[in-house]
Design an enzyme around this catalytic site. Structure first.
Site, PDB file in Angstrom:
ATOM      1  N   GLY A   1     -10.409   9.030   6.693  1.00 47.09           N
ATOM      2  CA  GLY A   1     -11.337   9.247   5.588  1.00 47.09           C
ATOM      3  C   GLY A   1     -12.590   8.455   5.929  1.00 47.09           C
ATOM      4  O   GLY A   1     -12.508   7.472   6.666  1.00 47.09           O
TER       5      GLY A   1
ATOM      6  N   ARG B   1     -11.502  16.493   6.154  1.00 50.82           N
ATOM      7  CA  ARG B   1     -12.222  16.855   4.920  1.00 50.82           C
ATOM      8  C   ARG B   1     -13.655  17.234   5.225  1.00 50.82           C
ATOM      9  O   ARG B   1     -14.303  16.619   6.073  1.00 50.82           O
ATOM     10  CB  ARG B   1     -12.228  15.688   3.928  1.00 50.82           C
ATOM     11  CG  ARG B   1     -10.871  15.354   3.395  1.00 50.82           C
ATOM     12  CD  ARG B   1     -10.914  14.138   2.477  1.00 50.82           C
ATOM     13  NE  ARG B   1      -9.759  13.308   2.723  1.00 50.82           N
ATOM     14  CZ  ARG B   1      -9.706  11.981   2.543  1.00 50.82           C
ATOM     15  NH1 ARG B   1     -10.759  11.335   2.091  1.00 50.82           N
ATOM     16  NH2 ARG B   1      -8.615  11.324   2.800  1.00 50.82           N
TER      17      ARG B   1
ATOM     18  N   GLU C   1      -8.486  -4.496   4.935  1.00 49.64           N
ATOM     19  CA  GLU C   1      -8.244  -4.228   3.518  1.00 49.64           C
ATOM     20  C   GLU C   1      -7.063  -5.049   2.987  1.00 49.64           C
ATOM     21  O   GLU C   1      -7.065  -5.473   1.844  1.00 49.64           O
ATOM     22  CB  GLU C   1      -8.016  -2.729   3.305  1.00 49.64           C
ATOM     23  CG  GLU C   1      -9.315  -1.946   3.445  1.00 49.64           C
ATOM     24  CD  GLU C   1      -9.138  -0.459   3.661  1.00 49.64           C
ATOM     25  OE1 GLU C   1      -8.766  -0.074   4.798  1.00 49.64           O
ATOM     26  OE2 GLU C   1      -9.355   0.312   2.727  1.00 49.64           O
TER      27      GLU C   1
ATOM     28  N   ASN D   1       0.875  -1.171   0.000  1.00 46.87           N
ATOM     29  CA  ASN D   1       0.000   0.000   0.000  1.00 46.87           C
ATOM     30  C   ASN D   1       0.914   1.223   0.000  1.00 46.87           C
ATOM     31  O   ASN D   1       1.460   1.609   1.029  1.00 46.87           O
ATOM     32  CB  ASN D   1      -0.885  -0.037   1.251  1.00 46.87           C
ATOM     33  CG  ASN D   1      -1.851   1.119   1.301  1.00 46.87           C
ATOM     34  OD1 ASN D   1      -1.791   2.036   0.480  1.00 46.87           O
ATOM     35  ND2 ASN D   1      -2.744   1.089   2.277  1.00 46.87           N
TER      36      ASN D   1
ATOM     37  N   ARG E   1      -2.373  -2.025  -3.723  1.00 47.26           N
ATOM     38  CA  ARG E   1      -3.561  -1.181  -3.604  1.00 47.26           C
ATOM     39  C   ARG E   1      -3.395  -0.016  -4.587  1.00 47.26           C
ATOM     40  O   ARG E   1      -2.400   0.712  -4.530  1.00 47.26           O
ATOM     41  CB  ARG E   1      -3.670  -0.639  -2.187  1.00 47.26           C
ATOM     42  CG  ARG E   1      -4.809   0.326  -2.070  1.00 47.26           C
ATOM     43  CD  ARG E   1      -4.857   0.970  -0.714  1.00 47.26           C
ATOM     44  NE  ARG E   1      -6.020   1.846  -0.660  1.00 47.26           N
ATOM     45  CZ  ARG E   1      -6.058   2.957   0.046  1.00 47.26           C
ATOM     46  NH1 ARG E   1      -5.037   3.335   0.766  1.00 47.26           N
ATOM     47  NH2 ARG E   1      -7.147   3.697   0.040  1.00 47.26           N
TER      48      ARG E   1
ATOM     49  N   HIS F   1     -12.477   3.486  -1.052  1.00 45.89           N
ATOM     50  CA  HIS F   1     -12.567   2.495   0.044  1.00 45.89           C
ATOM     51  C   HIS F   1     -13.274   1.224  -0.423  1.00 45.89           C
ATOM     52  O   HIS F   1     -13.872   0.501   0.384  1.00 45.89           O
ATOM     53  CB  HIS F   1     -13.377   3.037   1.253  1.00 45.89           C
ATOM     54  CG  HIS F   1     -12.739   4.161   1.997  1.00 45.89           C
ATOM     55  ND1 HIS F   1     -13.476   5.190   2.516  1.00 45.89           N
ATOM     56  CD2 HIS F   1     -11.459   4.401   2.331  1.00 45.89           C
ATOM     57  CE1 HIS F   1     -12.668   6.042   3.140  1.00 45.89           C
ATOM     58  NE2 HIS F   1     -11.425   5.576   3.045  1.00 45.89           N
TER      59      HIS F   1
HETATM   60  P1  ADP Z   1      -7.307   5.476   8.300  1.00 41.25           P
HETATM   61  O1  ADP Z   1      -8.396   6.085   7.477  1.00 41.25           O
HETATM   62  O2  ADP Z   1      -6.111   6.327   8.444  1.00 41.25           O
HETATM   63  O3  ADP Z   1      -7.012   4.021   7.961  1.00 41.25           O
HETATM   64  P2  ADP Z   1      -8.425   4.405  10.761  1.00 41.25           P
HETATM   65  O4  ADP Z   1      -9.426   3.475  10.189  1.00 41.25           O
HETATM   66  O5  ADP Z   1      -7.248   3.839  11.469  1.00 41.25           O
HETATM   67  O6  ADP Z   1      -7.941   5.488   9.735  1.00 41.25           O
HETATM   68  O7  ADP Z   1      -9.221   5.359  11.779  1.00 41.25           O
HETATM   69  C1  ADP Z   1      -8.615   6.449  12.379  1.00 41.25           C
HETATM   70  C2  ADP Z   1      -9.636   7.156  13.248  1.00 41.25           C
HETATM   71  O8  ADP Z   1     -10.141   6.216  14.194  1.00 41.25           O
HETATM   72  C3  ADP Z   1      -9.085   8.319  14.034  1.00 41.25           C
HETATM   73  O9  ADP Z   1      -9.914   9.449  13.863  1.00 41.25           O
HETATM   74  C4  ADP Z   1      -9.160   7.853  15.469  1.00 41.25           C
HETATM   75  O10 ADP Z   1      -9.512   8.870  16.299  1.00 41.25           O
HETATM   76  C5  ADP Z   1     -10.304   6.878  15.423  1.00 41.25           C
HETATM   77  N1  ADP Z   1     -10.223   5.946  16.563  1.00 41.25           N
HETATM   78  C6  ADP Z   1      -9.340   4.950  16.752  1.00 41.25           C
HETATM   79  N2  ADP Z   1      -9.577   4.351  17.954  1.00 41.25           N
HETATM   80  C7  ADP Z   1     -10.644   5.002  18.497  1.00 41.25           C
HETATM   81  C8  ADP Z   1     -11.370   4.870  19.722  1.00 41.25           C
HETATM   82  N3  ADP Z   1     -11.054   3.952  20.630  1.00 41.25           N
HETATM   83  N4  ADP Z   1     -12.394   5.720  19.943  1.00 41.25           N
HETATM   84  C9  ADP Z   1     -12.708   6.660  19.038  1.00 41.25           C
HETATM   85  N5  ADP Z   1     -12.085   6.815  17.873  1.00 41.25           N
HETATM   86  C10 ADP Z   1     -11.056   6.008  17.617  1.00 41.25           C
END
Ligand code: ADP
Length: 411
Positions: A216, A245, A391, A13, A95, A184
């Site tokens: 995202g 965003r 993913e 990725n 990806r 996605h």
């Molecule tokens: P990406 O799109 O970068 O792959 P992720 O799927 O890892 O992102 O999600 C990141 C988001 O998930 C961040 O905004 C983070 O705050 C949120 N997040 C992760 N763990 C928690 C949690 N325990 N409670 C609330 N939000 C969370």
């Protein structure tokens, strides 16, 4: 000729300044190694390699470009006897963010495919060049290993024309390929199938609303395993409120900021993509921080509450819209960082939707868990579920199916 009996797939990725990688063994689902290279091109880059069963190896050193990053990760794999020339490695899955209209399926990469990915750079200027750099380097490092492109847009190519078209002049739209592509896609595919499995139903007979809420965020309406609408459009800016965003916005905001505030197109682009969403509303793009502030009663609780409310309101609008698009909804599936972990978000999105057959059981919703699970009260008309996305596994599965000609027992 390569040994076609191997079962390892390397998933790459490649982002604008990072490469994430994961080696999967498709025979047993294990993950022999993985890691990442971050801050490529900066003064110091960060490399991390996690071999299964061994200690993590990490270091900081300059990594000038994607080619150097891939060489470094190939060396790390080599040290564990998992190098790119290992007979176990059957394919590399890449990806690729934008596959336009043409790539509706995972595709074995050849020169024509790289040329088409390149042709799509104008509609994905941030992503496709990085994906291409990864592909080109991997092809030169492992010319004998089949390489497969798995596109973020592919799952959405089943959207009917009335969902994919913007209501603008058709000639202009066609000339510049302006239409709704969605992103996605590997996650929406994986999670919609996972939701059907959780219900013990065939994906082909299940209608699912998927809410992928990470940094995202996007929603999709999946009817019988096929995407019929999704919230992201020409670019990943449209739709839900995200970390940085804006999501949906009146396009006239752009003219207004240009004419009244004298902002350039690039400045407005930067504003809407990087300084909006949760960050723009309250100064934090991390949902954990937003939730903490809301509960703090401190001076910055109010803006955090507003950010949360705007975020949730937009989500509820999409849930309602996709109920109308699908007609019958069997499940709503929450996934990605926020969807999987933020119980208050799930609770708030589903609050008061009993009229649509949707509800969340507070105890099930609040209970910790890391697998697919139902959070709706037993007997609900619509199942509400948490289905963790994967993913990398989906890319590896699609890649392996293509090169081995199998279906991996998938329903
Ligand atoms: P990406 O799109 O970068 O792959 P992720 O799927 O890892 O992102 O999600 C990141 C988001 O998930 C961040 O905004 C983070 O705050 C949120 N997040 C992760 N763990 C928690 C949690 N325990 N409670 C609330 N939000 C969370």
């Amino acid at each position: 000729m390569r040994n076609t009996r191997g079962t390892h797939v390397l998933v790459l990725n490649t982002g604008s300044s990072s490469v994430k990688y994961r080696l999967l063994d498709m025979a047993d689902g294990s993950r022999p190694a993985g890691g990442l290279v971050e801050r490529i091109g900066e003064r110091t880059s960060y490399l991390r390699h996690d071999p299964a069963g061994g200690p993590r190896r990490e270091r900081e050193e300059p990594v000038a470009d994607h080619a150097t990053a891939l060489e470094a990760l190939a060396e790390e794999l080599e040290r564990d006897g998992l190098g790119l020339d290992s007979p176990e490695l059957v394919a590399i899955g890449h990806r690729v963010v934008h596959g336009g209209r043409r790539f509706t399926e995972p595709t074995v990469i050849d020169e024509a495919v790289t040329a088409e990915i390149e042709r799509l750079v104008p509609v994905a200027p941030l992503h496709n060049p990085a994906n291409l750099a990864g592909i080109r380097t991997a092809l030169s490092l492992a010319p004998d290993v089949p390489q497969v492109a798995v596109f973020d847009t592919a799952f959405h190519t089943t959207m009917p024309e009335h969902a994919a078209r913007y209501a603008i002049d058709t000639a202009v739209a066609d000339e510049h390929r302006v239409r709704r592509y969605g992103f996605h896609g590997t996650s929406h595919a994986y999670v919609s199938r996972g939701a059907a499995e959780l219900l013990g139903r065939e994906p082909s007979e299940t209608n699912v609303i998927v809410l992928h809420l990470g940094n995202g965020a996007s929603a999709s309406a999946v009817a019988g395993g096929r995407c019929v609408d999704t919230s992201m459009g020409l670019t990943p800016l449209e739709g839900l409120v995200m970390g940085t965003r804006s999501g949906d916005i009146d396009p006239a905001v752009v003219f207004h900021l240009s004419r009244v505030a004298g902002m350039s197109v690039d400045e407005i682009d930067e504003l809407l993509n990087r300084r909006s969403g949760l960050l723009g509303l309250c100064g934090d793009n991390d949902m954990r921080e937003v939730l903490r502030r809301m509960d703090s009663d401190g001076p910055d609780a109010e803006s955090a509450r507003l950010a949360f409310d705007v975020y949730v309101h937009r989500l509820r609008k999409y849930v309602g819209a996709y109920c109308a698009v699908l007609g019958r909804v069997d499940a709503v599936a929450f996934t990605a960082g926020i969807g999987e972990n933020a119980a208050p978000v799930r609770q708030a999105v589903m609050a008061g939707l009993r009229g649509l057959g949707m509800a969340v059981d507070p105890e099930l919703n609040g209970a910790p868990g890391d697998g697919p699970r139902l959070i709706s009260p037993p007997g609900s008309r619509v199942a509400v579920a948490v289905v963790p996305t994967d993913e990398e596994l989906e890319i590896a599965t699609q890649t392996y199916e293509l090169v081995s000609g199998g279906t991996m027992g998938r329903k």
